[in-house]
Design an enzyme around this catalytic site. Structure first.
Site, PDB file in Angstrom:
ATOM      1  N   GLU A 199      -9.081  -1.612  -1.058  1.00 32.41           N
ATOM      2  CA  GLU A 199      -9.299  -2.561  -2.151  1.00 32.41           C
ATOM      3  C   GLU A 199      -8.322  -3.725  -2.007  1.00 32.41           C
ATOM      4  O   GLU A 199      -8.036  -4.425  -2.970  1.00 32.41           O
ATOM      5  CB  GLU A 199      -9.220  -1.882  -3.517  1.00 32.41           C
ATOM      6  CG  GLU A 199      -8.058  -0.972  -3.749  1.00 32.41           C
ATOM      7  CD  GLU A 199      -8.180  -0.219  -5.050  1.00 32.41           C
ATOM      8  OE1 GLU A 199      -8.231  -0.877  -6.094  1.00 32.41           O
ATOM      9  OE2 GLU A 199      -8.235   1.020  -5.020  1.00 32.41           O
ATOM     10  N   CYS A 257     -10.193   3.359  -5.652  1.00 27.92           N
ATOM     11  CA  CYS A 257      -9.537   4.393  -4.829  1.00 27.92           C
ATOM     12  C   CYS A 257     -10.491   5.461  -4.306  1.00 27.92           C
ATOM     13  O   CYS A 257     -10.134   6.216  -3.409  1.00 27.92           O
ATOM     14  CB  CYS A 257      -8.440   5.079  -5.628  1.00 27.92           C
ATOM     15  SG  CYS A 257      -7.214   3.952  -6.258  1.00 27.92           S
ATOM     16  N   HIS A 265      -6.598  12.669  -6.775  1.00 28.86           N
ATOM     17  CA  HIS A 265      -6.115  11.286  -6.663  1.00 28.86           C
ATOM     18  C   HIS A 265      -4.831  11.165  -7.477  1.00 28.86           C
ATOM     19  O   HIS A 265      -4.798  11.556  -8.653  1.00 28.86           O
ATOM     20  CB  HIS A 265      -7.175  10.308  -7.184  1.00 28.86           C
ATOM     21  CG  HIS A 265      -6.644   8.913  -7.316  1.00 28.86           C
ATOM     22  ND1 HIS A 265      -6.101   8.233  -6.254  1.00 28.86           N
ATOM     23  CD2 HIS A 265      -6.523   8.086  -8.400  1.00 28.86           C
ATOM     24  CE1 HIS A 265      -5.690   7.042  -6.663  1.00 28.86           C
ATOM     25  NE2 HIS A 265      -5.931   6.930  -7.957  1.00 28.86           N
TER      26      HIS A 265
END
Ligand code: HMG
Length: 445
Positions: free
Chosen positions: A83, A120, A244
């Protein structure tokens, strides 16, 4: 066909280190414990001035290919998840492919290259794409290279500044994998959310507190969705739960909610009932507010039980060790958590073959994905081959003023003449701009 999964993995960390408790907290007027205890972070990794998403990704991929004895012809696909891309058209994978062609004989002209974007979760989505490509029989015996690479920087004075990081994870996806096999079953939790986004801007706009709630809501949805296809999840079925990890405190919050969910209607709930009562059921309450309050009281009590603490220490805590030392790497973060957990099993001398991991990926915007991985016979060799401890130990320690300079050096809106802090050594480095505004790279011997 045999199973498909991750055959090998390499991590490259940004070469600079910012100590959050000692260096950052005093300048922010914060207690060091906000970082070490609250967020659960001790340090962030930053890229030196000659590092970026391409160099970090190419360095990780180079080491992975060399270690696995691969040539360009063995790679049928390169997908980069990021990103932090700097071009709306030309994908980062072409730059990384170009770097690899500098150091290997042959070329990657027949490798399909692309770039994946969904905050993500894009790293996990790229693994999915590779998995599907192999399962569909389109890979012609070749493997896929997936690179998750990010410079996760926030604007100065944004609350997210505490959770920054930079690094890359390169993964080889192949048949009959050496590290972990992936489940076909997956669960998704996905919704149109505006909690963290970068609308044509380098640094994110973040609604931090909301982003925490969106993470929890989507992750719960994904867990429920996974159970529709994979069957009910039991707390003791999984050796590790890599999630995550934007900061370990986030996973601490998710851990207790996940445990509450997976112990509902089980012997564990019955056993805990004497100590903390049974889980509240919505039918027993007149309104949502009273139900939510009872649920929150139960969750607080659950968090303090020995049974939960033991589960957390065994299943979740080992996955957080690397994250504490590097911060958020966005697309790479869940893959760092997997390595962290497996590394701790290797260090403890545990035989992990056949053990299962419950993997929870997440991307703002927002989407969570849950799947299961099974540890393979050669996992220990793969984990032992990592040099992440040496990389972390040799990072350059930034003063606060140097941190400010490095942040400026990576900020597209700042003019910066700051010199590099470390010297590139047998690695790719940024080498200036080309005539069309392209970035150039060279391998420094
Ligand atoms: P904040 O307001 O600076 O921090 O922002 P805080 O005041 O909420 O404190 C953080 C924690 O430290 C709290 O713990 C405090 O109590 C504790 P909690 O109550 O939440 O359990 N604390 C202390 N503990 C001990 N001693 C002390 C002390 N002081 C405070 N003295 C926030 C925190 C997370 C909002 C901010 O860092 C932020 O905006 N981060 C960026 C967004 C983010 O990471 N969100 C996470 C979910 S979204 C996600 O994961 C996606 C993402 O990776 C992007 C993507 O997908 O691309 C971000």
């Amino acid at each position: 066909m045999t199973g498909v999964g991750i055959d090998g993995i390499e991590i490259h960390t940004g070469k600079l280190r910012l100590d959050l408790a000692e260096t950052f907290a005093p300048e922010m007027g914060d207690a060091p414990e906000k970082y070490t205890k609250g967020l659960g972070l001790h340090a962030s990794s930053f890229p030196d001035t000659y590092e970026d998403i391409v160099t970090m990704g190419a360095n990780a991929a180079h080491r992975l290919m060399k270690r696995k004895g691969l040539e360009p012809d063995d790679i049928g696909r390169i997908d980069v998840a990021t990103e932090s891309a700097f071009d709306h058209s030309k994908p980062v994978s072409t730059y990384i492919g170009g770097c690899l062609e500098q150091v290997f004989d042959g070329d990657l002209h027949h490798a399909n290259k692309g770039e994946r974007k969904f905050a993500c979760v894009a790293g996990t989505q790229s693994i999915d794409d590779a998995y599907n490509w192999i399962k569909a029989g389109r890979n012609r015996g070749r493997a896929a290279l997936v690179v998750a690479t990010d410079t996760a920087l926030y604007a100065r004075d944004d609350p997210g500044e505490a959770t920054q990081g930079a690094g890359a994870v390169a993964m080889l996806i192949d048949e009959d994998p050496d590290l972990v096999e992936l489940s076909t079953e997956q669960g998704y939790g996905s919704a149109d959310e505006t909690d963290f986004l970068k609308p044509q801007q380098q640094f994110p706009s973040v609604d931090g507190k909301r982003s925490v709630n969106v993470y929890l809501a989507r992750m719960r949805e994904a867990l429920v969705d996974y159970e529709q296809v994979g069957g009910k999840i039991h707390a003791e079925d999984f050796r590790l739960g890599p999630f995550h990890t934007p900061f370990p405190g986030m996973v601490r919050k998710a851990g207790v909610l996940a445990y509450r969910h997976i112990t509902r209607d089980t012997d564990i709930e019955d056993e805990l009932a004497e100590e903390i009562g049974r889980q509240p059921r919505s039918e027993a309450f007149e309104d949502d507010e009273a139900y939510m309050e009872a649920l929150s009281e139960y969750t607080d009590a659950l968090k303090d039980t020995e049974r939960y603490r033991e589960w957390y220490e065994r299943t979740i805590d080992p996955t957080l060790d690397l994250s504490r030392r590097v911060g958020n790497w966005y697309t790479g973060s869940v893959h760092v958590a997997r390595v962290s957990g497996l590394k701790s099993l290797a260090e403890a001398g545990e035989d992990a073959v056949g053990k299962r991991l419950l993997v929870g990926s997440y991307g703002s915007g927002a989407q969570a994905e849950i799947h299961v991985e099974t540890v393979q016979e050669n996992w220990l060799e793969e984990i032992d081959a990592l040099n992440i401890d040496e990389q972390l130990a040799s990072r350059y320690e930034l003063s606060f003023e140097e941190y400010e300079d490095v942040h400026d050096a990576h900020n597209y809106d700042e003019e910066s003449a700051v010199e590099e802090f470390t010297t590139p050594d047998a690695e790719f480095a940024f080498d200036g701009w080309g005539r069309m505004g392209e970035r150039k790279y060279r391998f420094v011997e």
